[in-house]
Write an enzyme that holds these catalytic residues in place. Structure first.
Site, PDB file in Angstrom:
ATOM      1  N   ARG A 125       0.858  -1.185   0.000  1.00 51.13           N
ATOM      2  CA  ARG A 125       0.000   0.000   0.000  1.00 51.13           C
ATOM      3  C   ARG A 125       0.893   1.234   0.000  1.00 51.13           C
ATOM      4  O   ARG A 125       2.115   1.133   0.090  1.00 51.13           O
ATOM      5  CB  ARG A 125      -1.023   0.029   1.138  1.00 51.13           C
ATOM      6  CG  ARG A 125      -0.735  -0.720   2.381  1.00 51.13           C
ATOM      7  CD  ARG A 125       0.398  -0.160   3.181  1.00 51.13           C
ATOM      8  NE  ARG A 125       0.258   1.266   3.383  1.00 51.13           N
ATOM      9  CZ  ARG A 125       1.252   2.095   3.573  1.00 51.13           C
ATOM     10  NH1 ARG A 125       2.495   1.673   3.584  1.00 51.13           N
ATOM     11  NH2 ARG A 125       1.040   3.381   3.755  1.00 51.13           N
ATOM     12  N   GLY A 126       0.239   2.386  -0.095  1.00 51.61           N
ATOM     13  CA  GLY A 126       0.971   3.615  -0.328  1.00 51.61           C
ATOM     14  C   GLY A 126       0.807   3.926  -1.802  1.00 51.61           C
ATOM     15  O   GLY A 126       1.188   3.122  -2.649  1.00 51.61           O
ATOM     16  N   ARG A 152      -7.594   0.007  -6.944  1.00 51.30           N
ATOM     17  CA  ARG A 152      -7.986   0.823  -5.785  1.00 51.30           C
ATOM     18  C   ARG A 152      -8.394   2.190  -6.330  1.00 51.30           C
ATOM     19  O   ARG A 152      -7.572   2.929  -6.878  1.00 51.30           O
ATOM     20  CB  ARG A 152      -6.850   0.943  -4.758  1.00 51.30           C
ATOM     21  CG  ARG A 152      -6.535  -0.423  -4.116  1.00 51.30           C
ATOM     22  CD  ARG A 152      -5.803  -0.275  -2.802  1.00 51.30           C
ATOM     23  NE  ARG A 152      -6.629   0.343  -1.782  1.00 51.30           N
ATOM     24  CZ  ARG A 152      -6.139   0.852  -0.651  1.00 51.30           C
ATOM     25  NH1 ARG A 152      -4.839   0.849  -0.430  1.00 51.30           N
ATOM     26  NH2 ARG A 152      -6.948   1.390   0.245  1.00 51.30           N
ATOM     27  N   GLN A 192      -1.698   1.240  10.007  1.00 55.86           N
ATOM     28  CA  GLN A 192      -0.446   1.456   9.275  1.00 55.86           C
ATOM     29  C   GLN A 192       0.514   2.341  10.063  1.00 55.86           C
ATOM     30  O   GLN A 192       1.728   2.263   9.885  1.00 55.86           O
ATOM     31  CB  GLN A 192      -0.717   2.082   7.896  1.00 55.86           C
ATOM     32  CG  GLN A 192      -1.466   1.187   6.934  1.00 55.86           C
ATOM     33  CD  GLN A 192      -2.966   1.412   6.967  1.00 55.86           C
ATOM     34  OE1 GLN A 192      -3.514   1.868   7.977  1.00 55.86           O
ATOM     35  NE2 GLN A 192      -3.640   1.107   5.883  1.00 55.86           N
ATOM     36  N   ASP A 232      -3.342  10.411  -1.450  1.00 46.46           N
ATOM     37  CA  ASP A 232      -3.601   9.428  -2.503  1.00 46.46           C
ATOM     38  C   ASP A 232      -4.081  10.087  -3.792  1.00 46.46           C
ATOM     39  O   ASP A 232      -4.026   9.473  -4.852  1.00 46.46           O
ATOM     40  CB  ASP A 232      -4.624   8.395  -2.024  1.00 46.46           C
ATOM     41  CG  ASP A 232      -4.011   7.518  -0.955  1.00 46.46           C
ATOM     42  OD1 ASP A 232      -3.913   7.975   0.198  1.00 46.46           O
ATOM     43  OD2 ASP A 232      -3.579   6.395  -1.273  1.00 46.46           O
TER      44      ASP A 232
END
Lengths: 344, 344
Positions: A41-42, A78, A179, A220
């Site tokens: 993720r990221g 995503r 996270q 994001d």
């Protein structure tokens, strides 16, 4: 991410910090699963994992049409993070060329190296804002696990620590998937940064007590007007920062700005399964503490409007709200390649 | 809480909602352990458990001096909630009288019955504020598990549901010990209230989206000027409510107002062990997800200043900030018994 010439491996972030397990990922179905369950993720990291896998598949002889089809499926994995869309769009351009294998490899390598450099720029620009001994609050994870380089918000903190040696970081645990408590705390430890983990709802008390000098978060997707999406809980911090007159910064590469997105209303927010809220599932155990029949609401992201942001720290510069229209605030790749650059 | 004439039993709230286990509690050391690890919690409930145990011990032949000594140790068990101090002070007065056994039993019974009535009053007064179909957000647990009656903030929601049948409750999970996700969600289910559990940091997004009509919370101690302590995360909600112009109410019995506490600065905030932040320990499992070497900061409560409160819903009335000095805003027991009543 590691590629040894035959096998592409991705570090499973769901098992960190207690286990370091590398997942083998040689097809798009596997990558989609890995991304969906946040094993990687990221926003920059998921974009790069997609472009690298496409390049590997091209090199391994996958057909051009098949590659283009797979690229399209990766774009949807995503919905909130724009980086995977941006990266895959560049890969699609490469895959459409005659020498699509060489083009795909070159593009994937360029995107990776670019991200390392973008992180470096962001870190330098952001660290210059921090003063020695300051207490910084951050949310979610934005470090080397989330990018190809030193990170975005976390890269800034690492650079500031390098410069002064005495910064302190409040690490929001970042429910539901933790996270912050799992990954950012781990990275702080590796970087030698003094830190303390807090429940997300404790941030307000710290601000009230004068224990937070600045807040740095990642993003994001950033809209052209400066509104941005980030991990759920970011908007809450931005409102609290405004109330307590604490500077609030968003740090991201230019690739996180979506030229097709004029404002917050155009950013899709990903909803995730309620089981993530109703319990935890970590390498040291899983449990579900809520009544099974109670529903839960689990938006993965929220939107922070531009008016709550003190400055946007991009690799191209630090922009205040009054500077959002400046030449390097945002321009898409087409703009950089000589086509008209749209400004606000 | 149950007393069958010989044995005092307390429902272990750490195991709810998955297990209903009653703990036997026949001495103060056991009660202090039960309260300290939050097997019973909620300011009114812990106050009542202390007064009932003292009455039982008196009835069972414990000596007067020993009882007074035990009462003092009970007062210190959780520093923020004033109810245990208030209740035990009343018990100390009773225990100092000649017929201390009868006085202790009568006082404990009176405190219990009073709390049932106080909750009923709060519920009626608070429910009158709610409109049919409204979406209410609440934090932590303030229902029948936390009091002798129907609860404080939760009692209001139960009453509103009774009146209209169509309210909706957003349940803050309330990290770190998840009293919302475990207990309030469970009580909502029993009461037939439509609800959804959220991570604490999601509340801001809901407010931004216009999905929260009002916020009701309880309190562990209210200062004379209206500042109040409550579960960590309450202050965050109050600031967010102010920013979004959402009415924010605190509901508590008059016994939660501390006449000896003029303002927030005099309210002690309990700090708890970092292990509560670094993991969870529930009836369905335990796990610790943070790097073992990372510290965590775990204040159990925060302070919300009076200026963020729309109204205080006490059993004696609903008070806005301009009404804080009214006769029934606060008065201590001495005042009610005929001695001078202090006003702001």
């Amino acid at each position: 991410m590691l590629f040894d010439g035959t096998t592409f491996r991705i570090l499973d972030q769901t098992l960190l910090p207690h286990q370091q397990k590398w997942l083998i990922c040689n097809d798009t179905e596997t990558l989609i699963d890995i991304i969906s369950r946040l094993a990687i993720r990221g926003a920059p990291a998921i974009g790069l994992s997609a472009s690298i896998l496409l390049a590997i598949l091209a090199e391994q002889g996958e057909g051009q049409q098949e590659l283009l089809k797979k690229a399209e499926t990766l774009k949807a994995v995503r919905p909130t993070a724009v980086n995977v869309i941006n990266n895959v769009d560049e890969m699609i351009s490469a895959l459409q060329s005659r020498n699509y294998i060489e083009a795909a490899v070159a593009t994937a390598e360029k995107l990776y190296e670019e991200d390392v450099q973008l992180c470096r720029n962001i870190a330098k620009l952001g660290a210059a804002i921090i003063r020695p001994g300051e207490k910084i609050l951050t949310h979610c994870n934005t470090g080397s696990l989330a990018t190809a380089g030193c990170g975005t918000a976390m890269g800034i903190l690492a650079e500031a620590q390098q410069c002064y040696g005495d910064i302190f970081v409040w690490v929001d645990e970042t429910r539901p998937l933790l996270q912050g408590g799992r990954l950012t705390a781990w990275e702080c430890g590796i970087l030698g940064i003094s830190h303390s983990i807090i429940c997300d709802s404790t941030a307000a008390l710290l601000m009230q007590q004068g224990d937070v000098d600045r807040i740095f978060v990642g993003s994001d997707r950033i809209a052209v007007n400066g509104d941005f999406a980030n991990k759920i809980g970011t908007y809450s911090l931005a409102v609290l920062a405004k109330y307590h007159s604490i500077p609030f910064y968003v740090a991201a590469p230019l690739t996180t700005v979506d030229p097709n997105c004029p404002a917050a209303s155009e950013i899709p927010l990903e909803m995730r399964d309620e089981c993530e809220v109703k319990g935890v599932n970590t390498s040291t155990g899983r449990c579900s503490w809520c009544p099974p029949e109670s529903p839960a609401y689990n938006p993965a992201f929220d939107i922070t409007p531009a008016e709550l942001v003190t400055a946007w720290i991009l690799d191209t510069g630090v922009f205040t709200r009054s500077e959002l229209g400046k030449p390097h605030w945002w321009k898409n790749k087409k703009g950089q390649d000589g086509q008209p650059v749209k400004f606000l």
